[in-house]
Design a protein around this motif. Structure first.
Motif, PDB file in Angstrom:
ATOM      1  N   ASP A 191       0.833  -1.209   0.000  1.00  0.00           N
ATOM      2  CA  ASP A 191       0.000   0.000   0.000  1.00  0.00           C
ATOM      3  C   ASP A 191       0.865   1.256   0.000  1.00  0.00           C
ATOM      4  O   ASP A 191       0.385   2.345  -0.294  1.00  0.00           O
ATOM      5  CB  ASP A 191      -0.894   0.037   1.248  1.00  0.00           C
ATOM      6  N   ILE A 192       2.148   1.102   0.357  1.00  0.00           N
ATOM      7  CA  ILE A 192       3.000   2.259   0.597  1.00  0.00           C
ATOM      8  C   ILE A 192       3.703   2.725  -0.665  1.00  0.00           C
ATOM      9  O   ILE A 192       3.742   3.902  -0.986  1.00  0.00           O
ATOM     10  CB  ILE A 192       4.033   1.936   1.699  1.00  0.00           C
ATOM     11  N   HIS A 193       4.309   1.786  -1.392  1.00  0.00           N
ATOM     12  CA  HIS A 193       5.022   2.177  -2.606  1.00  0.00           C
ATOM     13  C   HIS A 193       4.260   1.683  -3.827  1.00  0.00           C
ATOM     14  O   HIS A 193       3.319   0.906  -3.736  1.00  0.00           O
ATOM     15  CB  HIS A 193       6.461   1.652  -2.608  1.00  0.00           C
ATOM     16  N   GLY A 194       4.666   2.137  -5.005  1.00  0.00           N
ATOM     17  CA  GLY A 194       3.878   1.900  -6.205  1.00  0.00           C
ATOM     18  C   GLY A 194       4.344   0.758  -7.084  1.00  0.00           C
ATOM     19  O   GLY A 194       3.857   0.626  -8.214  1.00  0.00           O
ATOM     20  N   GLU A 195       5.287  -0.064  -6.610  1.00  0.00           N
ATOM     21  CA  GLU A 195       5.788  -1.143  -7.443  1.00  0.00           C
ATOM     22  C   GLU A 195       4.685  -2.128  -7.812  1.00  0.00           C
ATOM     23  O   GLU A 195       3.896  -2.534  -6.959  1.00  0.00           O
ATOM     24  CB  GLU A 195       6.927  -1.897  -6.748  1.00  0.00           C
ATOM     25  N   MET A 196       4.629  -2.496  -9.089  1.00  0.00           N
ATOM     26  CA  MET A 196       3.625  -3.430  -9.574  1.00  0.00           C
ATOM     27  C   MET A 196       4.261  -4.355 -10.606  1.00  0.00           C
ATOM     28  O   MET A 196       5.243  -4.000 -11.258  1.00  0.00           O
ATOM     29  CB  MET A 196       2.452  -2.672 -10.214  1.00  0.00           C
ATOM     30  N   LEU A 197       3.706  -5.555 -10.726  1.00  0.00           N
ATOM     31  CA  LEU A 197       4.090  -6.507 -11.765  1.00  0.00           C
ATOM     32  C   LEU A 197       2.834  -7.195 -12.271  1.00  0.00           C
ATOM     33  O   LEU A 197       1.881  -7.396 -11.511  1.00  0.00           O
ATOM     34  CB  LEU A 197       5.046  -7.580 -11.235  1.00  0.00           C
ATOM     35  N   THR A 198       2.836  -7.571 -13.556  1.00  0.00           N
ATOM     36  CA  THR A 198       1.742  -8.426 -14.005  1.00  0.00           C
ATOM     37  C   THR A 198       1.894  -9.785 -13.334  1.00  0.00           C
ATOM     38  O   THR A 198       3.003 -10.195 -12.957  1.00  0.00           O
ATOM     39  CB  THR A 198       1.751  -8.606 -15.528  1.00  0.00           C
TER      40      THR A 198
ATOM     41  N   ARG B 283     -12.111   5.148   2.608  1.00  0.00           N
ATOM     42  CA  ARG B 283     -11.846   4.618   3.933  1.00  0.00           C
ATOM     43  C   ARG B 283     -10.440   4.017   3.912  1.00  0.00           C
ATOM     44  O   ARG B 283      -9.896   3.746   2.834  1.00  0.00           O
ATOM     45  CB  ARG B 283     -12.871   3.548   4.329  1.00  0.00           C
ATOM     46  N   PRO B 284      -9.810   3.819   5.050  1.00  0.00           N
ATOM     47  CA  PRO B 284      -8.476   3.214   5.046  1.00  0.00           C
ATOM     48  C   PRO B 284      -8.510   1.831   4.382  1.00  0.00           C
ATOM     49  O   PRO B 284      -9.533   1.142   4.422  1.00  0.00           O
ATOM     50  CB  PRO B 284      -8.147   3.099   6.538  1.00  0.00           C
ATOM     51  N   PRO B 285      -7.413   1.420   3.733  1.00  0.00           N
ATOM     52  CA  PRO B 285      -7.382   0.087   3.109  1.00  0.00           C
ATOM     53  C   PRO B 285      -7.778  -0.988   4.116  1.00  0.00           C
ATOM     54  O   PRO B 285      -7.375  -0.945   5.278  1.00  0.00           O
ATOM     55  CB  PRO B 285      -5.914  -0.063   2.688  1.00  0.00           C
ATOM     56  N   TYR B 286      -8.569  -1.960   3.654  1.00  0.00           N
ATOM     57  CA  TYR B 286      -9.052  -2.954   4.603  1.00  0.00           C
ATOM     58  C   TYR B 286      -9.144  -4.368   4.035  1.00  0.00           C
ATOM     59  O   TYR B 286      -9.384  -5.325   4.788  1.00  0.00           O
ATOM     60  CB  TYR B 286     -10.419  -2.546   5.148  1.00  0.00           C
ATOM     61  N   ARG B 287      -8.968  -4.543   2.721  1.00  0.00           N
ATOM     62  CA  ARG B 287      -9.036  -5.887   2.161  1.00  0.00           C
ATOM     63  C   ARG B 287      -7.886  -6.068   1.169  1.00  0.00           C
ATOM     64  O   ARG B 287      -7.535  -5.155   0.434  1.00  0.00           O
ATOM     65  CB  ARG B 287     -10.388  -6.139   1.484  1.00  0.00           C
TER      66      ARG B 287
ATOM     67  N   ALA C 140       6.245 -10.671  -2.347  1.00  0.00           N
ATOM     68  CA  ALA C 140       4.890 -11.215  -2.263  1.00  0.00           C
ATOM     69  C   ALA C 140       3.894 -10.129  -2.624  1.00  0.00           C
ATOM     70  O   ALA C 140       4.134  -8.936  -2.407  1.00  0.00           O
ATOM     71  CB  ALA C 140       4.606 -11.754  -0.861  1.00  0.00           C
ATOM     72  N   ILE C 141       2.773 -10.518  -3.195  1.00  0.00           N
ATOM     73  CA  ILE C 141       1.726  -9.580  -3.602  1.00  0.00           C
ATOM     74  C   ILE C 141       0.819  -9.273  -2.417  1.00  0.00           C
ATOM     75  O   ILE C 141       0.332 -10.186  -1.738  1.00  0.00           O
ATOM     76  CB  ILE C 141       0.918 -10.162  -4.773  1.00  0.00           C
ATOM     77  N   TYR C 142       0.632  -7.976  -2.164  1.00  0.00           N
ATOM     78  CA  TYR C 142      -0.321  -7.492  -1.163  1.00  0.00           C
ATOM     79  C   TYR C 142      -1.159  -6.420  -1.856  1.00  0.00           C
ATOM     80  O   TYR C 142      -0.824  -5.237  -1.822  1.00  0.00           O
ATOM     81  CB  TYR C 142       0.396  -6.878   0.046  1.00  0.00           C
ATOM     82  N   ASP C 143      -2.228  -6.812  -2.494  1.00  0.00           N
ATOM     83  CA  ASP C 143      -2.985  -5.886  -3.328  1.00  0.00           C
ATOM     84  C   ASP C 143      -4.291  -5.494  -2.641  1.00  0.00           C
ATOM     85  O   ASP C 143      -5.210  -6.315  -2.512  1.00  0.00           O
ATOM     86  CB  ASP C 143      -3.265  -6.496  -4.698  1.00  0.00           C
ATOM     87  N   ALA C 144      -4.353  -4.222  -2.227  1.00  0.00           N
ATOM     88  CA  ALA C 144      -5.543  -3.713  -1.549  1.00  0.00           C
ATOM     89  C   ALA C 144      -6.560  -3.131  -2.511  1.00  0.00           C
ATOM     90  O   ALA C 144      -7.647  -2.732  -2.098  1.00  0.00           O
ATOM     91  CB  ALA C 144      -5.143  -2.646  -0.525  1.00  0.00           C
ATOM     92  N   GLU C 145      -6.233  -3.081  -3.804  1.00  0.00           N
ATOM     93  CA  GLU C 145      -7.106  -2.429  -4.772  1.00  0.00           C
ATOM     94  C   GLU C 145      -7.750  -3.412  -5.741  1.00  0.00           C
ATOM     95  O   GLU C 145      -8.362  -2.994  -6.723  1.00  0.00           O
ATOM     96  CB  GLU C 145      -6.315  -1.359  -5.532  1.00  0.00           C
ATOM     97  N   PHE C 146      -7.648  -4.703  -5.435  1.00  0.00           N
ATOM     98  CA  PHE C 146      -8.198  -5.695  -6.368  1.00  0.00           C
ATOM     99  C   PHE C 146      -9.703  -5.562  -6.516  1.00  0.00           C
ATOM    100  O   PHE C 146     -10.275  -5.940  -7.540  1.00  0.00           O
ATOM    101  CB  PHE C 146      -7.839  -7.115  -5.904  1.00  0.00           C
ATOM    102  N   GLY C 147     -10.386  -5.010  -5.499  1.00  0.00           N
ATOM    103  CA  GLY C 147     -11.837  -4.897  -5.543  1.00  0.00           C
ATOM    104  C   GLY C 147     -12.352  -3.548  -5.982  1.00  0.00           C
ATOM    105  O   GLY C 147     -13.576  -3.328  -5.989  1.00  0.00           O
ATOM    106  N   ASP C 148     -11.462  -2.631  -6.361  1.00  0.00           N
ATOM    107  CA  ASP C 148     -11.909  -1.311  -6.802  1.00  0.00           C
ATOM    108  C   ASP C 148     -12.776  -1.424  -8.052  1.00  0.00           C
ATOM    109  O   ASP C 148     -12.552  -2.288  -8.905  1.00  0.00           O
ATOM    110  CB  ASP C 148     -10.708  -0.415  -7.099  1.00  0.00           C
ATOM    111  N   GLU C 149     -13.752  -0.544  -8.162  1.00  0.00           N
ATOM    112  CA  GLU C 149     -14.731  -0.630  -9.251  1.00  0.00           C
ATOM    113  C   GLU C 149     -14.080  -0.596 -10.622  1.00  0.00           C
ATOM    114  O   GLU C 149     -14.572  -1.214 -11.566  1.00  0.00           O
ATOM    115  CB  GLU C 149     -15.751   0.511  -9.137  1.00  0.00           C
TER     116      GLU C 149
END
Length: 352
Positions: free
Chosen positions: A89-96, A173-177, A117-126
């Motif tokens: 959630d802190i830095h912007g690094e991403m990979l497919t 709201r703060p990241p939660y999932r 390891a992948i920690y993706d809090a935005e997988f459920g964004d619209e």
């Protein structure tokens, strides 16, 4: 070490209770039949002790054993291989996911003490192509409703900060999932979950090894040193595991140990330092949530200190929907203002 951690902890008094989700989803009436909560909320959330829950994911489409491929890594690569996933959630690094699959198959991914390891809090964004995954699991019914859902949306997100029909969305709201994906030796280092929230984690593929320490444990004795980098979980197990599970370790600080397998859910109570080690390639989903069955005023203090704008919108939602909770906030503010504490001064003007 990994072989030793792959077996269940010894059946001793500090191992996690194992409870059935359906049985502990039954409603219980307390406070003179004036308040209803689940049996799990009463016995575990209110008591603030960890547990392993079985059966919570038995009907999920995400669970591979339910007649579908579910959330195995290979299936997720097939569905979302060209989608970029986040590592923090802190830095912007991403990979497919396809590129990440290649990484964990390389010498670096196979030998690193702490692989990415992948920690993706935005997988459920619209606007995310992975948002369809929200329809493939549900929050286990044994848990209390998430009080953060009471927060009103911000004006910038289309809310008027006064209506009663809107609820907070993931964006305001703060990241939660999160979806969690990682190979063997990856994991989450020792930490306490934010904002005095509880958490639940369900494994869909692979296995995780957990240690959870009672809140009374001095952080420095277990490697949580202020202003020092977090110790990777694989390194922590190597350097601290024998110490905290020895007969010389104080009984009141003994960790709760859990070996978590697919379909199982771990409940993490607020304030408990914990760490997790993936024993093999693992896919999981987790939520943090705010429970009424716990130290509500302590949680409010944390939110009011760390998330000022959200705290105001949360309080406005309490006024609109849960007047008793709003009264508890006002009463706590009244008491705390006398102590001139910084967080209370920021909110000294809270009123109906």
């Amino acid at each position: 070490m990994m072989d030793r951690l792959s077996v269940s902890p010894p059946l001793q008094q500090f191992d996690a209770d194992v409870v059935d989700s359906e049985e502990y989803s039954e409603l219980v009436y307390t406070d003179g039949n004036d308040h209803a909560c689940t049996r799990f909320a009463l016995e575990y959330e209110r008591a603030n002790i960890p547990a392993k829950i079985v059966g919570a994911a038995r009907t999920w489409k995400a669970l591979p054993s339910n007649g579908s491929d579910g959330w195995t890594f290979d299936n997720l690569v097939g569905r979302f291989g060209d989608v970029a996933w986040r590592f923090s959630d802190i830095h912007g690094e991403m990979l497919t996911l396809r590129t990440y699959g290649k990484y964990i198959s390389t010498a670096e991914g196979l030998t690193d003490d702490s692989p990415l390891a992948i920690y993706d809090a935005e997988f459920g964004d619209e606007d995310s192509p992975t948002s369809v995954l929200l329809d493939e699991y549900t929050v286990p019914q044994c848990f209390s409703p998430d009080l953060f859902d009471l927060a009103l949306p911000s004006a910038s997100d289309g809310g008027d900060d006064g209506g009663t029909d809107d609820i907070a969305t993931c964006a305001n709201r703060p990241p939660y999932r999160w979806i969690l994906i990682g190979p063997a030796r990856s994991g989450t280092g020792l930490h306490v979950d934010p904002l005095w929230t509880n958490a639940w984690v369900t494994v869909l593929q692979g296995r995780k090894r957990w240690l959870l320490f009672p809140p009374c444990t001095p952080p420095e004795t277990i490697g949580m040193i202020e202003d020092q980098p977090q110790i990777p979980s694989s390194v922590w197990f190597r350097d601290y595991y024998e110490k905290v599970t020895s007969v010389d370790w104080p009984e009141e600080r003994r960790p709760v140990e859990v070996l978590q397998c697919p379909g199982e859910t771990v409940f993490v109570p607020n304030g408990w330092p914990h760490l997790v080690l993936n024993l093999e390639l693992t896919v999981a989903v987790t939520h943090n949530y705010a429970s009424e069955e716990g130290p509500f005023e302590r949680m409010w203090e944390e939110v009011a200190t760390e998330e000022i704008d959200f705290a105001r919108r949360w309080y406005a939602g309490m006024l609109a929907r849960r007047k008793r909770l709003a009264d508890r906030v006002k009463e706590y503010h009244s008491n705390t203002l006398c102590d001139k504490r910084e967080w209370a001064l920021r909110y000294g003007d809270l009123r109906e």
